[in-house]
Design an enzyme around this catalytic site. Structure first.
Site, PDB file in Angstrom:
ATOM      1  N   GLY A   1      11.707  55.850  38.185  1.00  0.00           N
ATOM      2  CA  GLY A   1      11.815  55.510  36.875  1.00  0.00           C
ATOM      3  C   GLY A   1      11.216  56.019  35.519  1.00  0.00           C
TER       4      GLY A   1
ATOM      5  N   CYS B   1      41.684  43.656  36.733  1.00  0.00           N
ATOM      6  CA  CYS B   1      42.159  42.583  36.048  1.00  0.00           C
ATOM      7  C   CYS B   1      41.539  41.413  35.830  1.00  0.00           C
ATOM      8  CB  CYS B   1      43.146  41.414  36.933  1.00  0.00           C
ATOM      9  SG  CYS B   1      44.242  42.327  36.519  1.00  0.00           S
TER      10      CYS B   1
END
Length: 445
Positions: free
Chosen positions: A249, A365
């Site tokens: 992390g 798209c």
């Protein structure tokens, strides 16, 4: 622009990574292109490994969190640097084994490991499985019995530490698909359950408090809470924690909103975590557990960039200017998922001053197919080479074939020389598994 030594502007005004000219890389390998600096990856692995050896007498193991970036080459590097890896799927396990990685130094993760994945892990002889469900413990116990042995496991627990990061990547809250909460007693219950199994050897506990964390105190607090839980389990159950895995992390630099940490600075984060484990062990009368950490993003994130070629440039007067590239959300979906921020550099004119505010759009798209919004660049023109920095983690590993676009290749740079570590996809790769059933083919007749 990030000033770490792997990136610089050369005498041609081009961006370089690891001594390789990005414009030349684009010309040789095409774009979009993921590029990784081998030296930076090795340096980060060594920082964690050496810190563990120095500050904890080598009583532990660094595990590269391969979900950040998985391919045979990165596992080969990890093996050469004498660290372990964690894997979260059968595919990652298969890739690591194919690369010759020793199974004894592989840890298997996942909140819903499939039956065949657990069987593959047991057959391979992985060093440890991080269990995350009662049914999973049952499965491991049954399969280990069939094979006439016991399987080492850790239990994933949630210590209740809230790391200051994006909500989607906070993983140690009580409400999480991962692990068992210390606060509500479920961590203790599953510990009792695991200890009742004959072919499961519970070694200890695993926790991971989130991702992209810059506060040392978050790791310190998590280590203290895990050690407190270990003391509680010793007192209540007589169970001695032999291993403690504190996950990963550690945050990296994406933009100037993030803290810049030198490679050696990450060693200081690990030192703080180690100090907390030592202090709590002394206070609670516990033996020092075998300590594991799982850095992934911080090893490969800043080691990687993505190169694109600028295509259409569209200006909407008084609204926005779009710079379109030949990639997009199919090679980097992180902006579409949670508005991740990046720093772009016009690699072909990296020495020029920023001249305009633009948004970088992909070719898919989708209106949301964006890579960076409202960022400063020199005036971009069609054909320019654009680099997005710090894309070594969770870019190739999250890439997809949306709109049937091809996933870009990856190259590794060593002292200015580059070669493929993942070859380009082809249209044949794209359609390889397509099948027309007989009843449909007959309709053509």
């Amino acid at each position: 622009m990030n000033t770490r030594e792997t990136l610089k502007v050369n005498e041609k005004g081009h961006l370089e990574i690891g001594g390789a000219d990005c414009v030349e890389l684009a010309r040789e390998f095409g774009t979009p292109l993921y590029v990784f600096d081998e030296a930076y990856i090795r340096r980060m692995m060594r920082v964690y490994r050496d810190t563990l050896e120095k500050e904890y007498a080598g009583n532990g193991l660094v595990l590269y969190a391969s979900k950040a970036f998985s391919c045979e080459a990165v596992y080969r590097i990890a093996r050469q640097e004498r660290i372990g890896v964690d894997v979260v799927s059968g595919g990652e396990l298969y890739t690591a084994l194919k690369a010759g990685f020793p199974a004894s130094k592989i840890y298997m993760h996942g909140n819903n490991k499939l039956d065949y994945e657990l069987e593959e892990a047991l057959d391979a002889g992985v060093g440890c499985i991080v269990a995350d469900a009662y049914a999973e413990i049952d499965k491991i116990d049954r399969e280990a019995k069939k094979r006439g042995r016991t399987q080492n496991i850790l239990l994933r627990i949630n210590p209740g530490v809230e790391a200051h990061t994006h909500a989607y990547i906070q993983t140690a809250k009580t409400d999480s698909k991962f692990g068992f909460s210390v606060a509500d007693g479920t961590a203790e219950k599953i510990t009792r359950y695991a200890l009742s199994k004959k072919h499961v050897n519970l070694r200890g506990f695993h926790c991971h408090i989130g991702s992209q964390i810059f506060e040392k105190q978050s790791f310190v607090l998590a280590a203290e809470k895990c050690m407190d839980f270990a003391a509680e389990m010793k007192e209540k159950l007589g169970f001695v924690t032999e291993e403690l895995n504190m996950g990963g992390g550690f945050g990296i630099w994406y933009t100037d909103e993030d803290k810049k940490i030198s490679p050696e600075g990450y060693g200081e984060y690990l030192e703080a975590l180690i100090s907390a484990v030592k202090a709590r062990a002394l206070e609670k009368g516990l033996k020092l557990p075998y300590l594991l950490v799982e850095p992934g993003r911080s090893i490969v994130g800043e080691a990687g960039i993505t190169l694109y070629t600028v295509g259409a440039v569209k200006e909407i007067p008084g609204v926005k200017k779009y710079v379109a590239i030949d990639g997009g959300m199919f090679d980097n979906p992180r902006y579409a998922l949670y508005q991740a921020k990046y720093t772009p550099v016009l690699a072909s004119r990296a020495g020029e001053a920023a001249a305009e505010l633009v948004s970088i759009a992909g070719k898919c798209c989708e209106s949301g197919d964006l890579i960076a919004v409202n960022v400063l660049l020199p005036k971009a023109e069609t054909g320019d080479i654009l680099a997005i920095l710090s894309t070594g983690a969770y870019n190739y590993s999250m890439a997809m074939n949306y709109n049937r676009n091809l996933i870009p290749p990856c190259v590794l740079v060593r002292e200015g020389k580059a070669d493929y570590i993942v070859r380009p996809q082809t249209y044949e790769d794209l359609t390889r598994n397509d099948v027309v059933p007989d009843f449909l083919a007959q309709t053509d007749k």
